[in-house]
Design an enzyme around this catalytic site. Structure first.
Site, PDB file in Angstrom:
ATOM      1  N   LYS A 106      -2.222  -4.056  -4.224  1.00  0.00           N
ATOM      2  CA  LYS A 106      -1.124  -2.797  -5.400  1.00  0.00           C
ATOM      3  C   LYS A 106      -0.321  -3.268  -6.906  1.00  0.00           C
ATOM      4  O   LYS A 106       0.026  -4.078  -6.383  1.00  0.00           O
ATOM      5  CB  LYS A 106      -1.338  -2.007  -4.506  1.00  0.00           C
ATOM      6  CG  LYS A 106      -2.207  -1.591  -3.057  1.00  0.00           C
ATOM      7  CD  LYS A 106      -3.446  -1.216  -3.288  1.00  0.00           C
ATOM      8  CE  LYS A 106      -4.544  -0.728  -2.300  1.00  0.00           C
ATOM      9  NZ  LYS A 106      -5.692  -0.527  -2.247  1.00  0.00           N
TER      10      LYS A 106
HETATM   11  C1  LIG Z   1      -5.891  -0.233  -0.894  1.00  0.00           C
HETATM   12  C2  LIG Z   1      -6.558   1.188  -0.948  1.00  0.00           C
HETATM   13  C3  LIG Z   1      -6.516   1.758   0.317  1.00  0.00           C
HETATM   14  C4  LIG Z   1      -6.153   1.700   1.389  1.00  0.00           C
HETATM   15  O1  LIG Z   1      -4.894   0.822   1.847  1.00  0.00           O
HETATM   16  P1  LIG Z   1      -4.276   0.473   2.267  1.00  0.00           P
HETATM   17  O2  LIG Z   1      -2.991   0.183   2.837  1.00  0.00           O
HETATM   18  O3  LIG Z   1      -5.376  -1.278   2.270  1.00  0.00           O
HETATM   19  O4  LIG Z   1      -4.729   0.685   3.665  1.00  0.00           O
HETATM   20  C5  LIG Z   1      -6.877   3.445  -0.295  1.00  0.00           C
HETATM   21  N1  LIG Z   1      -7.891   3.780  -1.432  1.00  0.00           N
HETATM   22  C6  LIG Z   1      -7.961   3.119  -2.390  1.00  0.00           C
HETATM   23  C7  LIG Z   1      -8.784   3.111  -3.292  1.00  0.00           C
HETATM   24  C8  LIG Z   1      -7.450   1.550  -2.260  1.00  0.00           C
HETATM   25  O5  LIG Z   1      -7.556   1.331  -3.168  1.00  0.00           O
END
Ligand SMILES: *Cc1c(COP(=O)(O)O)cnc(C)c1O
Length: 455
Positions: free
Chosen positions: A239
């Site tokens: 992210k």
């Molecule tokens: C990465 C992601 C999540 C989940 O996040 P985690 O921290 O990996 O549990 C949820 N929604 C989207 C669109 C994502 O890209």
């Protein structure tokens, strides 16, 4: 007709020659001794690639780790107080307050992941058995899993060429049982929130923004995560900013905030927030432990100070590429609901067919600038475990209602989503791309695009 076509071909040939020439004269590059005509020959056909060393796009956040994160992290270690409740000068609390201020909301809660942030939002919004939640057919698994694990029924809508949920396809999916919409802001893009909020208001639905792939993104001047009833974010490695894992839940509503707080920390209303909520107004209920550790809070508090820098760099690079290819005839770029506010994590072209898209990506890769189809999500309805409605128990409430039994997932349920994803692809942008990298991306896209359109 014939004459028009010829003129267009001549025009394309001229643009092609001009761009090949500009590639040729770029200073500081050793291009070998090939004749000028060879310059436009695609690397995939044996020509000289735009780059010798392939361009990469590593995760954003860790590239910005420095003494800021180090100091915050060391303070937690030296305090010997890594648990957030009772930690003096809690880093998790500082992160929550700074994050809420950054995106412009009243309340933010740090949690362990984006997935647990979604579970927390579902619990805060009292979504459960009998309820239906509308999701885009292309998003991350957690959006679907959070709905199923609270016993509600996920209902998919198609995406459009922004790669986010198509507002025009939402209304047809609404039933008297629909309780919420989860628009995901995917691959740095933003969903069309005005259109989504208008539908939500008309049908009295809740809106949970999934901002996991667009932390720092804005829609018409407002940060994503501050627009719907609740927002969630992820700070996992891939992210915008990261502590390896981590998440956040945001809202402006004190009741939703109290429910989310209680759910994420064993039903209780912990120290620093007890006062803000006047001791708490709600009863406790069955809940979880998704608390953020002080170590995670420390790294994220540091990373948050880099968020603007990261977003500005990606946006700037993206804008330069868009400007550098804007004159390409017939060019169709991925749609955006706010091209200046979104993160610009991709420069994606939309082609007429999958064959053209695949050819474009193969040729781009050969030029050394990478070449990616849409990623970071899945076409959920065609995933086997979703198509077969597999859960942790055969009597799972989501699929025991007449609607849950009747609903059909599978590839046939989202043909437009699959078609759009199959025809989209391009280059992933990175905040650490140099001006020269950006020029290479422009040169490679121009070279391949023009060769394909004049072939
Ligand atoms: C990465 C992601 C999540 C989940 O996040 P985690 O921290 O990996 O549990 C949820 N929604 C989207 C669109 C994502 O890209």
């Amino acid at each position: 007709m014939h004459e028009q076509k010829k003129n267009r071909r001549e025009f394309l040939a001229t643009v092609g020659a001009a761009s090949a020439a500009s590639i040729l004269v770029r200073p500081g590059e050793v291009r070998g001794a090939a004749a000028p005509e060879d310059k436009a020959r695609l690397a995939i056909d044996g020509g000289t690639p735009v780059r010798k060393k392939a361009l990469s796009s590593p995760p954003y956040g860790p590239q910005f780790y420095d003494d800021v994160e180090k100091k915050e992290l060391l303070e937690v270690l030296e305090s010997r107080s890594p648990f957030r409740w009772g930690a003096p000068d809690s880093k998790a609390l500082k992160f929550e307050q700074a994050y809420a201020k950054h995106i412009g909301v009243e309340y933010a809660i740090g949690v362990t992941s984006g997935t647990t942030a979604l579970y927390t939002a579902m619990a805060a919004l009292e979504i459960g058995p009998g309820d239906e939640v509308i999701l885009p057919a292309w998003t991350w698994y957690a959006d679907y899993d959070a709905v199923v694990l609270c016993g509600a029924l996920p209902v998919f809508a198609e995406i459009d060429e922004s790669l986010a949920i198509d507002p025009d396809d939402i209304e047809a999916r609404i039933t008297p049982r629909t309780k919420a919409i989860v628009p995901s802001h995917l691959q740095g893009g933003v969903a069309d929130m005005d259109a989504i909020l208008a539908i939500a208001r008309k049908h009295k639905l809740l809106v949970v923004e999934d901002c996991a792939q667009c932390c720092g993104g804005r829609y018409k001047g407002r940060y994503v995560g501050s627009i719907g009833d609740m927002g969630i974010n992820s700070f996992q490695l891939s992210k915008t900013i990261t502590a390896g894992e981590g998440g956040a839940v945001t809202t402006n509503n004190p009741t939703l905030f109290e429910r989310a707080l209680r759910f994420h920390s064993v039903g209780s209303l912990p120290g620093p927030y007890k006062e803000a909520l006047k001791g708490g107004l709600l009863a406790s209920f069955a809940s979880c432990n998704f608390r953020m550790s002080e170590f995670t809070g420390a790294v994220l508090y540091g990373q948050l100070q880099k968020l603007n820098t990261i977003c500005e760099a990606v946006r700037r690079n993206n804008r330069k590429v868009r400007e550098g290819i804007a004159d390409l005839p017939g060019l169709k770029l991925r749609k955006s609901a706010d091209v200046e506010g979104d993160l610009g994590a991709t420069v994606f072209l939309v082609w007429e067919t999958k064959e053209l898209r695949d050819k474009f990506l193969r040729a781009l890769r050969a030029e050394g600038v990478g070449g990616s189809p849409p990623g970071g999500s899945a076409v959920l309805p065609r995933d086997q475990r979703i198509e077969n409605k597999l859960t942790i128990h055969p009597d799972w409430p989501s699929f025991q209602t007449p609607q849950g039994k009747a609903i059909k997932y599978g590839a046939d349920s989202c043909p437009r989503t699959i078609d759009i994803l199959d025809r989209t692809g391009g280059v992933l942008m990175n905040p650490k791309h140099t001006d020269e990298d950006v020029q290479d991306i422009i040169a490679a896209i121009r070279k391949v695009y023009l060769a394909m359109r004049t072939a």
